[in-house]
Enzyme design. Structure first.
Site, mmCIF file in Angstrom:
data_model
loop_
_atom_site.group_PDB
_atom_site.id
_atom_site.type_symbol
_atom_site.label_atom_id
_atom_site.label_comp_id
_atom_site.label_asym_id
_atom_site.label_seq_id
_atom_site.Cartn_x
_atom_site.Cartn_y
_atom_site.Cartn_z
ATOM 1 N N PHE A 5 0.882 -1.163 0.000
ATOM 2 C CA PHE A 5 0.000 0.000 0.000
ATOM 3 C C PHE A 5 0.918 1.211 0.000
ATOM 4 C CE2 PHE A 5 -2.624 3.375 1.686
ATOM 5 C CZ PHE A 5 -3.767 3.234 0.926
ATOM 6 N N ASP A 17 3.805 -4.302 9.026
ATOM 7 C CA ASP A 17 2.555 -3.567 8.828
ATOM 8 C C ASP A 17 1.404 -4.571 8.948
ATOM 9 O OD1 ASP A 17 0.244 -2.388 7.782
ATOM 10 O OD2 ASP A 17 1.382 -1.109 6.414
ATOM 11 N N TYR A 69 -9.213 0.637 11.744
ATOM 12 C CA TYR A 69 -10.535 0.892 11.145
ATOM 13 C C TYR A 69 -10.928 -0.144 10.108
ATOM 14 C CZ TYR A 69 -7.450 3.503 7.915
ATOM 15 O OH TYR A 69 -6.441 3.895 7.078
ATOM 16 N N LYS A 70 -10.089 -1.159 9.921
ATOM 17 C CA LYS A 70 -10.452 -2.214 8.983
ATOM 18 C C LYS A 70 -11.102 -3.354 9.783
ATOM 19 C CE LYS A 70 -6.624 -0.946 5.892
ATOM 20 N NZ LYS A 70 -7.351 -0.412 4.725
ATOM 21 N N ARG A 121 -11.898 -6.991 -5.398
ATOM 22 C CA ARG A 121 -11.390 -7.445 -4.108
ATOM 23 C C ARG A 121 -12.552 -7.578 -3.131
ATOM 24 N NH1 ARG A 121 -7.458 -3.910 -0.146
ATOM 25 N NH2 ARG A 121 -9.393 -2.744 0.042
#
Lengths: 415, 415
Positions: B128, B200, B225-226, B374
């Site tokens: 990312f 990460d 927040y995922k 996805r």
């Protein structure tokens, strides 16, 4: 000097107050006179409504789509422009993001990069400490950079300014004394020496009219949870004058500052304008609380705020000195309203105990070591009668010696 | 390979699901199958209650005092410890604060300072992007530091590891393909070469059991927040193994990281332990949203989460390939569940349009250029029947060619 007002005159001041209706938009507990809005502003109905909408409607209903449908992604820029109006910044120069500390780092880093041959950062020895800690942090990333402090290395900031100074980090209002600096004059002095200046507006944004553009300021940072009432720990802001935008570089180069954040490129390419100071994904719920408060600020004229602020603080000083003068209080703030922010500090040898006794009686100010009792006056929700009542309580505590009760001597952490 | 399950078998899987009751704790809109919890987790009653309490009771009632009475100041450490349990970190090694991007900066800076003679940062070309942008930013603050990328400078991370490498920044699960790395093995390889490693965990925290301590990891960062459902832009986290704490130095040295934050000292003195990674005042309302979600996580066994996650993603792959295999979809995620996070990606030459058509029909996944559709599977609120229904819609869109409607071809920014 005028005579000391009586209660009827104080009530008349409230009756004539053009900001009086705003008080009802805030939610304050019964029996409390809140004179600590300079640490944490009060809650408002607007804010409650915003966070409920953001959570229960936007997030719960739109889920990931809310980043677009509810405009979450653009909030740093949009709220920045709206906040900019309150600090004299034309649109496109202010973003809301991260914390005051982080934004100090960005601004100082950018300024140092623009003055590569100058080794000195100047700051105030009596600054709120995080400014100094962040300046130390930035200095540590550029070998040979030194931090020089007003009151430690020289009596005044002005004495420290010379052609070795890259950047000056200075508070427009001192957090402890409430002393207000002349932004235009000091900025000019910095520029005359070839230095840049970063203004910390933590104690002026929302407290009085600030004129960043008119003062020719370079950078500014500040928080939104004091006079701006954005909620506890609400995101901070950062300003850079348009003329500097092409030169801004700072190493907190996260994806929100990228020229094309959704292109997912491998290499960093700084976005245009003030977006260069954005870094990572922002806390939406806290940001929305601030939006709620800024909606309310849209209705407010800063000139009226300043007039009331000076009147409130003048009244407080006059009443305290008239009624409590015999009890060891010494004014630490400037007596001239033109040189003072929206707060008043007095020294008292037992200030800690006095403040604890006040708080227990519902008058909430705060204490700053070694001996300062500090009172903030937020014109949006503090009235003249609040000032009168607060002084009544203060006088009673001092006259009766109630502050000497043993339980007030126990130290507690106070933010 | 087993046969393709029918609807009765799928319903039986739901009936036997030990996590099924958790679904009712979340608030999801009618008619939506939410397969994008790997971008933004869903809202929950717990979270709504926490932010309401924090705003309407603590803030509005206790005002400044809430920093102490409601424990706001200690939240980064207390929530850090609770989150630590989910990623295999013993207490005292994790704090919740700031953003993922900012925390990458801190971790990389600390690691570089511990390896002053090594010039290389290694990362993944298909990371990312903010990881790479922040690595660039850190590298810019230390002359001679270079960033080398897997897939650009060498085929694999392992090929890049040598005695010039100071630190490796690597995703445990790739955000696009869902490929899961072996944390213990890669950490060992890094250590054998004398390098440090920063993991990460954005796509693994809350998605599967992570074993930071057991893998001997050095540092880790991630968002909340995922899969952790902490709310949009909820504060991120950072981990450092206890053995490194005395050596941590990083330039975002704000007052929350000071050894004595309330002593208001002029000079920075780093606090002990993981507090050294704290910087400025945190967004309380967003932090409290995360607390609400972590309260719910306290009831959850990560082993059960992983079992269901693998079963959900296996089922999705099998159903898609059996029913949609003729329509140009190609699996991009590992087929072996042991090598996969909690998401499944397929390539489709018109992936953007296919995803837009899916979203309009209530199946929310996302698109990643150039051709990836996805789908994230959050075991706390996604059931087996959801998988079945999503594939029904996908099959219909592909079979009928509904995705070819002109309106789906208009590009929109997607976060």
């Amino acid at each position: 000097m005028r005579g000391i007002p009586d209660l009827a005159e104080v009530d008349a001041m409230d009756a004539a107050d053009p900001l009086r209706a705003l008080r009802d938009r805030f939610v304050l507990p019964e029996g409390v006179i809140y004179l600590d809005g300079n640490s944490l502003g009060a809650a408002s109905i607007n804010v409650f409504n915003e966070i409920e909408t953001a959570a229960k409607e936007e997030w719960a209903r739109d889920l990931i789509r809310a980043w677009n449908t509810a405009g979450w992604f653009d909030m740093p820029v949009q709220l920045g422009d709206r906040l900019g109006r309150l600090v004299g910044a034309a649109p496109g120069q202010t973003v809301v993001c991260d914390t005051t500390s982080i934004n100090i780092y960005k601004a100082l880093h950018a300024a140092l990069a623009m003055r590569p041959d100058r080794p000195v950062i100047v700051a105030e020895g009596d600054s709120f400490p995080t400014d100094l800690y962040m300046a130390e942090g930035v200095a540590s990333t550029r070998p040979g950079t030194v931090l020089r402090l007003e009151g430690v290395d020289a009596p005044t900031i002005e004495d420290l300014i010379d052609d070795r100074v890259a950047v000056i980090l200075v508070n427009q209002v001192n957090y402890k004394s409430g002393r207000l600096r002349d932004m235009a004059a000091l900025t000019r002095k910095a520029h005359d020496a070839g230095a840049l200046i970063v203004w910390d507006l933590c104690h002026t944004a929302g407290a009085l009219p600030v004129d960043l553009d008119g003062s020719n300021a370079d950078f500014a940072i500040g928080c939104t949870y004091k006079y701006l009432n954005g909620g506890p720990g609400a995101p901070a802001f950062i300003y850079a004058a348009t003329r500097h935008h092409p030169d801004i570089s700072q190493p907190l180069s996260g994806w929100w500052g990228h020229a094309r954040p959704f292109a997912f490129e491998q290499g960093y390419a700084a976005g245009s304008g003030i977006r260069r100071f954005l870094c990572g994904t922002q806390p939406v719920l806290s940001m929305r609380a601030l939006k709620g408060s800024l909606d309310l600020w849209d209705e407010v004229d800063m000139t009226a705020v300043r007039e009331k602020s000076v009147a409130l603080t003048d009244l407080f000083i006059r009443l305290v000195e008239a009624r409590c003068g015999a009890f060891g209080l010494e004014l630490e703030s400037p007596r001239d309203g033109a040189e003072r922010g929206s707060q008043v500090s007095f020294a008292h040898p037992h200030g800690y105990q006095v403040m604890r006794a006040l708080i227990e009686r519902g008058v909430i100010g705060d204490f700053r070591a070694p001996s300062t009792v500090r009172f903030g006056f937020t014109p949006l929700y503090v009235g003249y009668r609040d000032v009168w009542d607060a002084v009544e309580v203060l006088e009673d505590i001092l006259r009766t010696g109630a502050w000497q009760e043993a339980r007030y001597a126990v130290k507690e952490a106070v933010t």
